[in-house]
Every structure is written in structure tokens, then in C-alpha cells.
Motif scaffolding. Structure first.
Motif, PDB file in Angstrom:
ATOM      1  N   THR A 192       0.821  -1.218   0.000  1.00  0.00           N
ATOM      2  CA  THR A 192       0.000   0.000   0.000  1.00  0.00           C
ATOM      3  C   THR A 192       0.852   1.263   0.000  1.00  0.00           C
ATOM      4  OG1 THR A 192      -0.158  -0.170   2.414  1.00  0.00           O
ATOM      5  CG2 THR A 192      -1.955  -1.108   1.124  1.00  0.00           C
ATOM      6  N   GLU A 193       1.924   1.276   0.801  1.00  0.00           N
ATOM      7  CA  GLU A 193       2.751   2.474   0.880  1.00  0.00           C
ATOM      8  C   GLU A 193       3.462   2.763  -0.436  1.00  0.00           C
ATOM      9  OE1 GLU A 193       3.218   4.727   3.551  1.00  0.00           O
ATOM     10  OE2 GLU A 193       1.373   3.710   4.094  1.00  0.00           O
ATOM     11  N   ILE A 194       4.037   1.741  -1.065  1.00  0.00           N
ATOM     12  CA  ILE A 194       4.733   1.958  -2.340  1.00  0.00           C
ATOM     13  C   ILE A 194       3.745   2.406  -3.413  1.00  0.00           C
ATOM     14  CG2 ILE A 194       6.014   0.823  -4.180  1.00  0.00           C
ATOM     15  CD1 ILE A 194       7.286  -0.956  -2.063  1.00  0.00           C
ATOM     16  N   THR A 195       2.599   1.723  -3.485  1.00  0.00           N
ATOM     17  CA  THR A 195       1.612   2.045  -4.523  1.00  0.00           C
ATOM     18  C   THR A 195       1.113   3.483  -4.388  1.00  0.00           C
ATOM     19  OG1 THR A 195       0.907  -0.271  -4.565  1.00  0.00           O
ATOM     20  CG2 THR A 195      -0.563   1.352  -5.555  1.00  0.00           C
ATOM     21  N   PHE A 196       0.695   3.860  -3.177  1.00  0.00           N
ATOM     22  CA  PHE A 196       0.106   5.190  -3.003  1.00  0.00           C
ATOM     23  C   PHE A 196       1.146   6.295  -3.043  1.00  0.00           C
ATOM     24  CE2 PHE A 196      -3.430   2.687  -1.217  1.00  0.00           C
ATOM     25  CZ  PHE A 196      -4.481   3.255  -1.918  1.00  0.00           C
ATOM     26  N   GLU A 197       2.354   6.047  -2.519  1.00  0.00           N
ATOM     27  CA  GLU A 197       3.395   7.081  -2.580  1.00  0.00           C
ATOM     28  C   GLU A 197       3.793   7.371  -4.019  1.00  0.00           C
ATOM     29  OE1 GLU A 197       4.742   9.067  -0.329  1.00  0.00           O
ATOM     30  OE2 GLU A 197       3.332   8.293   1.152  1.00  0.00           O
ATOM     31  N   LEU A 198       3.945   6.329  -4.821  1.00  0.00           N
ATOM     32  CA  LEU A 198       4.243   6.549  -6.233  1.00  0.00           C
ATOM     33  C   LEU A 198       3.084   7.250  -6.932  1.00  0.00           C
ATOM     34  CD1 LEU A 198       5.980   3.183  -7.218  1.00  0.00           C
ATOM     35  CD2 LEU A 198       7.062   5.394  -6.847  1.00  0.00           C
ATOM     36  N   TYR A 199       1.877   6.861  -6.593  1.00  0.00           N
ATOM     37  CA  TYR A 199       0.705   7.463  -7.231  1.00  0.00           C
ATOM     38  C   TYR A 199       0.596   8.951  -6.914  1.00  0.00           C
ATOM     39  CZ  TYR A 199      -4.214   8.598  -7.971  1.00  0.00           C
ATOM     40  OH  TYR A 199      -5.378   9.208  -8.361  1.00  0.00           O
ATOM     41  N   PHE A 200       0.756   9.327  -5.645  1.00  0.00           N
ATOM     42  CA  PHE A 200       0.598  10.720  -5.255  1.00  0.00           C
ATOM     43  C   PHE A 200       1.737  11.604  -5.749  1.00  0.00           C
ATOM     44  CE2 PHE A 200      -2.048   8.887  -1.713  1.00  0.00           C
ATOM     45  CZ  PHE A 200      -3.252   9.393  -2.178  1.00  0.00           C
ATOM     46  N   ASN A 201       2.898  11.018  -6.029  1.00  0.00           N
ATOM     47  CA  ASN A 201       4.047  11.821  -6.436  1.00  0.00           C
ATOM     48  C   ASN A 201       4.337  11.774  -7.930  1.00  0.00           C
ATOM     49  OD1 ASN A 201       5.596  12.883  -3.863  1.00  0.00           O
ATOM     50  ND2 ASN A 201       4.852  10.834  -3.367  1.00  0.00           N
ATOM     51  N   ILE A 202       3.628  10.931  -8.669  1.00  0.00           N
ATOM     52  CA  ILE A 202       3.858  10.826 -10.107  1.00  0.00           C
ATOM     53  C   ILE A 202       2.650  11.289 -10.907  1.00  0.00           C
ATOM     54  CG2 ILE A 202       4.274   9.215 -12.012  1.00  0.00           C
ATOM     55  CD1 ILE A 202       6.044   7.605 -10.224  1.00  0.00           C
ATOM     56  N   VAL A 203       1.466  10.800 -10.532  1.00  0.00           N
ATOM     57  CA  VAL A 203       0.261  11.069 -11.311  1.00  0.00           C
ATOM     58  C   VAL A 203      -0.301  12.432 -10.930  1.00  0.00           C
ATOM     59  CG1 VAL A 203      -2.064  10.273 -11.853  1.00  0.00           C
ATOM     60  CG2 VAL A 203      -0.227   8.613 -11.472  1.00  0.00           C
TER      61      VAL A 203
END
Length: 413
Positions: free
Chosen positions: A271-282
Motif C-alpha cells: 500500500t505504501e509503495i503504490t500510493f506514494e508513487l501514485y501521489f508523487n507521479i500522477v
């Protein structure tokens, strides 16, 4: 008098050696695990001390552990109930926070509840590893001590820097830091136990292989047996078989005790990797755009790499431990093909059957922890990352349709 003084001097030397050589130069199980045990005591999740070859309850540490756990449970309950009030911008950020605190609190509570079974497991591993040479501990101590000490202080400093930059209450910052450190220590303790059990498997394979002798002729291996040595060889085989059974049982108990923490660890990492990448890339700027936010690039990459390296380290330890256990089966068959003694053949066949029925895999509730774990997690993260992007596109398209319908419905002047 002279003998007494010499014995006293030897005891003093041994004590000095233990004090001077435990860090990065471990000589036994206690000195190998000392950094991990020390950090666990600081966090209040290891209220025990090693007295000789046994674990004893430390009353001050036990009371400290109970107090810390009560305070943490109270704070975690308040945070979980009030997550929606902490300036959460959207549903996805709420899911991330809920998953982190729910799984993190679960790991902390389960760690406290399973203190006694975990110490009994450590006592068993201590007994199984008592026959390991000091050289084995010295070889492992560099990696284990560096991992435990450097990892703990690096995570502590990095978390403090990140929480200093974040705009959250002190209660959230302290609780989050405690969850991260407890999670890290439980993972490191599990890896250390796997490494010790792996060394036990390697020692059994080494002892079994050295019951063979190589003749001067090339590629000719014969079993060492003579009529007067058969009883001795049978005793050694039975001892190795018993030792293998004890180590395999320890692997099964290890899988049972650490399964909840490992599953929760994998869930938090996912969850942390998925959401951190999502909030900082998309990003959404008149359409979907994928680009990295420069202000948070370094912090996010360190955070993502920390979780990936931790999962990779768990997978590496479990995979190499399983491979060492599999080598024993190959060695038994090599020995079986090299002997013609019926008694020894029978004992080796029993050993082979025992190996077939023993569990050699390190797992968590059916999830095999090995080489495929990292690739599975990465592929799952990529899949859910795409799903989140589709939800973002769908939500903005729905908002656009609502705005168009509202503007059409307004009367014209």
C-alpha cells in the motif's frame, strides 16, 4: 594456588573477549543477536534477558513493555477513529492512512501477545545453534550487525526528518515512528533467525558430506566404513537426523509465529509503495499527466527503496535458507549411492524419507517467501497503480459531465 589463579585469569580473559568481540565479531548466538535484542528492549517489545543459555523475564522491562503497549493502543485507537479529520484531501489518501495504522497497530499488538512463544522459539534456536563454530557467527555478524545498527539509526533519522517536514500532530508523528521501528525490528529479528537456521542446515550438510572419503583415484568416492566403525557411523547418522528434525521443526514454528507480522509487512509495503508513487507521479492538469514532483523526489524514492530492499532481504534470506536445506537431500543420496553397508543404507533411507516429509520452506500462511516474492509484489503494485489511474480518469470525466449538465440546465438570460 597456582591452578586457581590461572583459572581466574582465564575467566577474566574470557569476559574481556566477550565484551570486546561481540560487536561485528560475534562468537555465539547471544553476541550475534545482541544489537537486535537491545533495540527491541528500547522499544518495549523484548522484556527478557539471556542468563547463560536461557532466557529470563526482566521485571523492569516487562512493566515498561506493558505500559508502552497500553499507551500505544490508546493513541492508535484515537488516530484510527479520527483519521478523516486530519486534513485528508481524498479517498485514496484516507485508504493509505487507514491501511498503515490498522496493519501497523496489528503488528505491534501481535508482537506483544506473541512474546512468550517467540522467546521459546529463540530458546530452541539457541539450543540448535550451540554446535555451530564461532567462525560461522563471525562471518554472519558483520552483515547482521550492520543491518541492525545502521538500518535502525538510518530509519530513525530519516523518519524524524520526514515528520519534521510534515504538518501533523505530535501524536501522529510519535505513533507512526513507533510503528515503523517496531515493524523494522520484527523483520530484522525474523531475518536473523532465518540466517541462523540456514547456518544450522549448512553445518548438517557439511558434517554429512565429511563422512565421505576421496581415494587417490580421480572421481572415486567411497563411504568410510569398517566393521569396527559401523556403530560409530550409525550413531553419527542418527545424531544428524535428529538435529535435522529439530531444525526443521524450528522452521515450522518460525513460520507460525512470524506469519501475522510478515503478512502485515507485505500489506504495508504494497500500500505504501503504490500510493506514494501514485501521489508523487500522477497529476491532473486539464488531463492526465505523469511526471515526478521534484520537491518530494528524494524523500519518496528513499521511502520506496527502503520497503523494496526490506522485502528483497527477507526473500533472499528465505531463498538461501531453503537452498541449504535442499542440499542436505542431495548429499544424503550421494552418500547412499556410495555405500554398500546394509545398516547404513537403511539409516540413510530413513533420513531421506524424513527429509521428504519435513517442511523446508519459509512461508507465511501459505505464501512462500522466496525469490518470486519481489517480482510478485512489483507486478501487483504496477497493476493497482494502473487501476488507480483509471479511477482518477473516471472521476474527472464524471465531474466534467456533471459540470456540463449543470451549465446546460441553467436558464439563459
Amino acid at each position: 594456588m597456582f591452578s586457581l589463579s590461572s583459572k581466574f585469569q582465564e575467566q577474566v580473559k574470557n569476559k574481556k573477549k566477550r565484551k570486546n568481540c561481540w560487536l561485528f565479531h560475534a562468537t555465539d548466538f547471544q553476541s550475534l543477536m545482541n544489537p537486535c535484542f537491545a533495540f527491541c528492549r528500547i522499544l518495549g517489545i523484548f522484556p527478557y534477558k539471556i542468563n547463560g543459555s536461557s532466557f529470563e523475564t526482566s521485571k523492569p522491562c516487562y512493566f515498561l513493555s506493558a505500559i508502552v503497549m497500553c499507551v500505544f493502543c490508546f493513541c492508535a485507537l484515537i488516530i484510527i477513529m479520527d483519521i478523516a479529520k486530519f486534513n485528508v484531501q481524498n479517498v485514496r489518501r484516507t485508504i493509505e492512512l487507514y491501511s498503515f495504522y490498522i496493519f501497523g497497530s496489528f503488528i505491534t499488538v501481535v508482537t506483544y501477545i506473541l512474546n512468550s512463544p517467540r522467546v521459546r522459539l529463540l530458546q530452541t534456536i539457541l539450543k540448535n545453534s550451540s554446535k555451530l563454530p564461532s567462525k560461522t557467527y563471525q562471518e554472519q555478524s558483520v552483515m547482521i550487525h550492520v543491518k541492525d545498527i545502521v538500518g535502525f539509526f538510518f530509519l530513525l533519522v530519516y523518519s524524524l526528518i520526514c515528520y519534521y517536514r510534515a504538518q501533523h500532530s505530535i501524536l501522529i508523528k510519535v505513533s507512526s515512528l513507533y510503528i515503523i521501528l517496531v515493524l523494522f525490528q520484527m523483520n530484522m529479528l525474523y531475518i536473523n533467525c532465518v540466517c541462523v537456521l540456514k547456518a544450522c542446515f549448512k553445518k548438517i550438510d557439511f558434517d554429512l558430506a565429511h563422512l565421505l572419503i576421496t581415494n587417490d583415484e580421480p572421481h572415486l568416492v567411497k563411504w568410510i566404513y569398517r566393521e569396527q566403525k559401523n556403530p560409530l557411523l550409525l550413531m553419527e547418522l542418527k545424531a544428524l537426523k535428529k538435529q535435522y528434525l529439530m531444525v526443521s521443526d524450528s522452521v515450522q514454528v518460525l513460520n507460525i509465529i512470524f506469519s501475522p507480522q510478515l503478512l502485515a509487512t507485505i500489506a504495508i509495503a504494497f500500500t505504501e509503495i503504490t500510493f506514494e508513487l501514485y501521489f508523487n507521479i500522477v497529476q491532473w492538469q486539464n488531463g492526465l499527466s505523469i511526471r515526478w514532483k521534484q520537491t518530494d523526489f528524494i524523500y519518496t524514492m528513499i521511502y520506496v527503496m527502503y520497503y523494496l530492499m526490506k522485502i528483497a532481504l527477507i526473500a533472499w534470506a528465505c531463498e538461501t535458507g531453503k537452498n541449504e536445506a535442499i542440499k542436505i537431500s542431495t548429499t544424503v543420496h550421494d552418500v547412499l549411492n556410495s555405500t554398500s553397508d546394509e545398516q547404513i543404507k537403511h539409516e540413510l533411507q530413513l533420513f531421506s524419507l524424513q527429509i521428504m516429509h519435513c517442511n523446508k520452506k519459509f512461508s507465511a500462511k501459505g505464501l512462500t517467501l522466496g525469490a518470486t516474492l519481489v517480482t510478485t509484489i512489483i507486478s501487483t503494485i504496477a497493476t493497482y497503480f494502473l487501476i488507480l489511474m483509471q479511477f482518477l480518469i473516471a472521476s474527472h470525466s464524471c465531474e466534467g459531465r456533471i459540470i456540463i449538465n449543470v451549465t446546460r440546465a441553467q436558464p439563459k438570460n
